[in-house]
Design an enzyme around this catalytic site. Structure first.
Site, PDB file in Angstrom:
ATOM      1  N   TYR A   1       0.711  -1.361  -0.185  1.00 58.72           N
ATOM      2  CA  TYR A   1      -0.385  -0.010  -0.406  1.00 58.72           C
ATOM      3  C   TYR A   1       0.231   1.269  -0.218  1.00 58.72           C
ATOM      4  CZ  TYR A   1      -4.907  -2.157   0.229  1.00 58.72           C
ATOM      5  OH  TYR A   1      -5.506  -3.010  -0.330  1.00 58.72           O
TER       6      TYR A   1
ATOM      7  N   HIS B   1     -15.196   1.903  -1.168  1.00 57.35           N
ATOM      8  CA  HIS B   1     -13.375   0.955  -1.122  1.00 57.35           C
ATOM      9  C   HIS B   1     -13.155   1.609  -0.171  1.00 57.35           C
ATOM     10  CE1 HIS B   1     -15.022  -2.257  -4.573  1.00 57.35           C
ATOM     11  NE2 HIS B   1     -15.596  -2.356  -3.555  1.00 57.35           N
TER      12      HIS B   1
ATOM     13  N   CYS C   1      -3.053   2.268  21.141  1.00 57.66           N
ATOM     14  CA  CYS C   1      -3.930   1.312  21.957  1.00 57.66           C
ATOM     15  C   CYS C   1      -3.313   0.069  22.136  1.00 57.66           C
ATOM     16  CB  CYS C   1      -5.720   1.360  21.337  1.00 57.66           C
ATOM     17  SG  CYS C   1      -5.581   0.257  19.844  1.00 57.66           S
TER      18      CYS C   1
HETATM   19  C1  BJW Z   1     -10.752   1.480 -18.721  1.00 58.66           C
HETATM   20  C2  BJW Z   1      -9.048   2.205 -18.995  1.00 58.66           C
HETATM   21  C3  BJW Z   1      -9.181   3.404 -19.703  1.00 58.66           C
HETATM   22  C4  BJW Z   1      -9.092  -0.153 -18.663  1.00 58.66           C
HETATM   23  N1  BJW Z   1     -10.079   4.611 -19.506  1.00 58.66           N
HETATM   24  N2  BJW Z   1     -11.174   1.731 -19.180  1.00 58.66           N
HETATM   25  C5  BJW Z   1     -16.693 -15.566  -3.453  1.00 58.66           C
HETATM   26  C6  BJW Z   1     -15.265 -15.690  -2.253  1.00 58.66           C
HETATM   27  C7  BJW Z   1     -14.707 -14.624  -1.914  1.00 58.66           C
HETATM   28  C8  BJW Z   1     -15.724 -13.632  -2.073  1.00 58.66           C
HETATM   29  C9  BJW Z   1     -16.826 -13.437  -3.152  1.00 58.66           C
HETATM   30  C10 BJW Z   1     -17.120 -15.076  -3.248  1.00 58.66           C
HETATM   31  N3  BJW Z   1     -17.732 -14.645  -4.333  1.00 58.66           N
HETATM   32  C11 BJW Z   1     -18.009 -12.985  -4.236  1.00 58.66           C
HETATM   33  C12 BJW Z   1     -17.608 -12.516  -2.890  1.00 58.66           C
HETATM   34  C13 BJW Z   1     -17.742 -10.865  -3.049  1.00 58.66           C
HETATM   35  C14 BJW Z   1     -16.581 -10.209  -3.291  1.00 58.66           C
HETATM   36  C15 BJW Z   1     -16.791  -9.860  -5.478  1.00 58.66           C
HETATM   37  O1  BJW Z   1     -16.950  -9.551  -5.657  1.00 58.66           O
HETATM   38  N4  BJW Z   1     -15.624 -11.144  -5.195  1.00 58.66           N
HETATM   39  C16 BJW Z   1     -15.264 -11.687  -6.598  1.00 58.66           C
HETATM   40  C17 BJW Z   1     -13.703 -10.960  -7.283  1.00 58.66           C
HETATM   41  C18 BJW Z   1     -15.469 -12.864  -7.191  1.00 58.66           C
HETATM   42  N5  BJW Z   1     -16.730  -8.826  -2.904  1.00 58.66           N
HETATM   43  C19 BJW Z   1     -16.530  -8.688  -1.186  1.00 58.66           C
HETATM   44  O2  BJW Z   1     -15.817  -9.042  -0.532  1.00 58.66           O
HETATM   45  C20 BJW Z   1     -16.961  -7.519  -1.190  1.00 58.66           C
HETATM   46  N6  BJW Z   1     -17.003  -6.962  -0.054  1.00 58.66           N
HETATM   47  C21 BJW Z   1     -18.465  -8.330   0.502  1.00 58.66           C
HETATM   48  O3  BJW Z   1     -18.389  -8.635  -0.354  1.00 58.66           O
HETATM   49  O4  BJW Z   1     -18.835  -8.481   1.623  1.00 58.66           O
HETATM   50  C22 BJW Z   1     -20.059  -8.871   2.022  1.00 58.66           C
HETATM   51  C23 BJW Z   1     -20.594  -8.472   3.439  1.00 58.66           C
HETATM   52  C24 BJW Z   1     -21.376  -8.378   4.275  1.00 58.66           C
HETATM   53  C25 BJW Z   1     -21.452  -8.662   5.410  1.00 58.66           C
HETATM   54  C26 BJW Z   1     -20.176  -8.475   6.297  1.00 58.66           C
HETATM   55  C27 BJW Z   1     -19.158  -9.215   5.758  1.00 58.66           C
HETATM   56  C28 BJW Z   1     -19.051  -9.257   4.255  1.00 58.66           C
HETATM   57  C29 BJW Z   1     -15.523  -6.567  -1.112  1.00 58.66           C
HETATM   58  C30 BJW Z   1     -14.970  -6.035  -2.335  1.00 58.66           C
HETATM   59  C31 BJW Z   1     -13.898  -5.545  -1.836  1.00 58.66           C
HETATM   60  C32 BJW Z   1     -12.781  -5.379  -3.604  1.00 58.66           C
HETATM   61  N7  BJW Z   1     -11.586  -4.986  -2.756  1.00 58.66           N
HETATM   62  C33 BJW Z   1     -10.231  -4.123  -3.687  1.00 58.66           C
HETATM   63  C34 BJW Z   1      -9.330  -3.800  -2.973  1.00 58.66           C
HETATM   64  C35 BJW Z   1      -8.864  -3.103  -1.895  1.00 58.66           C
HETATM   65  C36 BJW Z   1      -8.659  -1.441  -2.572  1.00 58.66           C
HETATM   66  C37 BJW Z   1      -7.762  -1.498  -2.717  1.00 58.66           C
HETATM   67  O5  BJW Z   1      -6.669  -1.319  -2.661  1.00 58.66           O
HETATM   68  O6  BJW Z   1      -7.259  -0.772  -3.847  1.00 58.66           O
HETATM   69  O7  BJW Z   1     -11.331  -3.436  -4.535  1.00 58.66           O
HETATM   70  S1  BJW Z   1     -10.538  -5.185  -5.261  1.00 58.66           S
HETATM   71  C38 BJW Z   1     -10.393  -4.290  -6.748  1.00 58.66           C
HETATM   72  O8  BJW Z   1     -11.132  -4.723  -7.241  1.00 58.66           O
HETATM   73  C39 BJW Z   1     -10.711  -3.558  -5.596  1.00 58.66           C
HETATM   74  C40 BJW Z   1     -11.283  -2.369  -6.708  1.00 58.66           C
HETATM   75  O9  BJW Z   1     -11.948  -1.453  -6.737  1.00 58.66           O
HETATM   76  C41 BJW Z   1     -12.437  -3.363  -7.329  1.00 58.66           C
HETATM   77  C42 BJW Z   1     -12.295  -3.297  -8.282  1.00 58.66           C
HETATM   78  O10 BJW Z   1     -11.386  -3.552  -9.694  1.00 58.66           O
HETATM   79  P1  BJW Z   1     -12.159  -1.480 -10.805  1.00 58.66           P
HETATM   80  O11 BJW Z   1     -12.414  -1.124 -10.627  1.00 58.66           O
HETATM   81  O12 BJW Z   1     -13.666  -2.994 -11.672  1.00 58.66           O
HETATM   82  O13 BJW Z   1     -10.685  -2.271 -11.829  1.00 58.66           O
HETATM   83  P2  BJW Z   1     -10.820  -3.822 -12.915  1.00 58.66           P
HETATM   84  O14 BJW Z   1      -8.846  -3.707 -13.215  1.00 58.66           O
HETATM   85  O15 BJW Z   1     -11.377  -4.928 -12.720  1.00 58.66           O
HETATM   86  O16 BJW Z   1     -11.381  -3.457 -14.235  1.00 58.66           O
HETATM   87  C43 BJW Z   1     -10.766  -1.663 -14.698  1.00 58.66           C
HETATM   88  C44 BJW Z   1     -11.728  -1.597 -16.049  1.00 58.66           C
HETATM   89  O17 BJW Z   1     -11.014  -0.888 -16.551  1.00 58.66           O
HETATM   90  C45 BJW Z   1     -11.472  -3.044 -17.012  1.00 58.66           C
HETATM   91  O18 BJW Z   1     -12.627  -3.376 -17.563  1.00 58.66           O
HETATM   92  C46 BJW Z   1     -10.796  -1.848 -17.827  1.00 58.66           C
HETATM   93  O19 BJW Z   1     -11.288  -2.689 -19.608  1.00 58.66           O
HETATM   94  C47 BJW Z   1     -11.159  -0.707 -18.108  1.00 58.66           C
HETATM   95  N8  BJW Z   1     -10.266   0.127 -18.521  1.00 58.66           N
HETATM   96  N9  BJW Z   1      -8.135   1.564 -18.679  1.00 58.66           N
HETATM   97  C48 BJW Z   1     -12.061   3.446 -19.249  1.00 58.66           C
HETATM   98  N10 BJW Z   1      -7.917   4.597 -19.694  1.00 58.66           N
HETATM   99 ZN    ZN Z   2      -6.686   1.794  18.645  1.00 57.41          ZN
END
Ligand code: BJW
Ligand code: ZN
Length: 239
Positions: free
Chosen positions: A64, A115, A145
């Protein structure tokens, strides 16, 4: 088709943008999936879960810290700036999965960070939460803490901040036009937001060089990058 979309955009009162890593790609910040994506180089399950963090907090913190440096050195691009400028003419809300703060730095005032944020830290045990002023001399940093501090981001298996998620669902469900920009829509629950807008009858526009799982439900899919497409598209709108 395109002209009727431009008309609808001009008439729209409330426009919502759902954004992902792709919108910051042209600012030099890597995406997660795809050919140069972070998950090609790193294992998500060793860096973006709470278990991975407790297993090796130093490694996760170093990752990070490296990303925070890249992000702080980056500048908002024409995509972020166009969205911010649109606020002069429309009610605009940005529901972003990004933790990079570039929408706010471009001037957007209604940004919902689904996020979390890379510049905020929080305690793993107590309620301490704060903006990070500087880098830490030792990793992982320790809270007053006595427990470990962590980046204030949402990892896999963790719930989204409930107040922000509630507001995001409301905005998505009540917009006239939704832009889905630079997200693969691979991650839930953020990938539900376009469904809420669609159910409410919003005009749906996707900006992404690649197809996504929702491309076939869009009113318009622009297969281009966001820094190119957003200024061109929004310049056609009679504000
Ligand atoms: C362009 C471009 C240009 C390129 N112009 N476009 C099975 C097992 C375990 C969990 C799960 C499971 N099935 C489902 C889940 C849930 C899980 C999930 O969805 N997993 C999937 C991967 C399967 N989700 C979670 O766990 C979430 N929480 C949850 O569901 O909680 C439930 C709960 C309820 C109550 C109590 C307890 C729990 C949390 C999700 C957290 C995601 N975290 C991350 C990392 C943290 C932040 C960080 O470090 O940055 O977030 S993962 C990563 O993916 C990051 C992003 O925000 C997120 C989304 O990605 P994004 O933004 O879509 O990027 P890409 O790379 O995927 O796509 C980029 C796009 O841009 C592409 O389409 C390109 O074509 C395009 N592009 N250049 C325009 N110039
Ligand atoms: Zn603390």
């Amino acid at each position: 088709m395109f002209e009727s979309i431009a008309d609808k955009l001009s008439q729209a009162e409330k426009i919502v943008f759902v954004t992902g890593a792709g919108i910051s790609q042209e600012s030099g910040i890597p995406t997660f999936r795809g050919k140069d994506g972070l998950w090609r180089k790193y294992d998500a399950m060793q860096l973006a879960t709470i278990d991975a963090f407790y297993e090796n907090p130093k490694l996760v913190w170093e990752w990070y810290e490296e990303r925070r440096k890249t992000i702080l050195a980056a500048k908002p691009n024409a995509g972020h700036i166009t969205i911010a400028d649109l606020e002069k003419f429309k009610r605009v809300h940005v529901l972003t999965q990004n933790i990079d703060g570039l929408h706010q730095r471009a001037g957007s005032s209604q940004v919902y960070e689904l996020h979390g944020s890379i510049v905020t830290i929080k305690c793993t045990v107590c309620d301490f939460k704060e903006k990070m002023a500087n880098s830490f001399s030792e990793l992982p940093p320790i809270c007053k803490c006595g427990n470990i501090l962590r980046p204030d981001v949402v990892w896999f298996g963790e719930p989204l901040p409930q107040d922000i998620w509630g507001q995001a669902m409301e905005e998505a469900s009540s917009c006239d036009v939704m832009f889905v920009v630079g997200t693969s829509l691979a991650v839930s629950p953020a990938n539900m937001l376009p469904l809420y807008a669609k159910q409410n009858g919003a005009i749906m526009i996707e900006v992404n060089p690649e197809e996504t799982s929702m491309s076939n439900t869009m009113d318009l899919s622009i297969r281009s990058t966001s820094a190119k497409a957003l200024p061109e598209l929004l310049s056609l709108v009679d504000k």
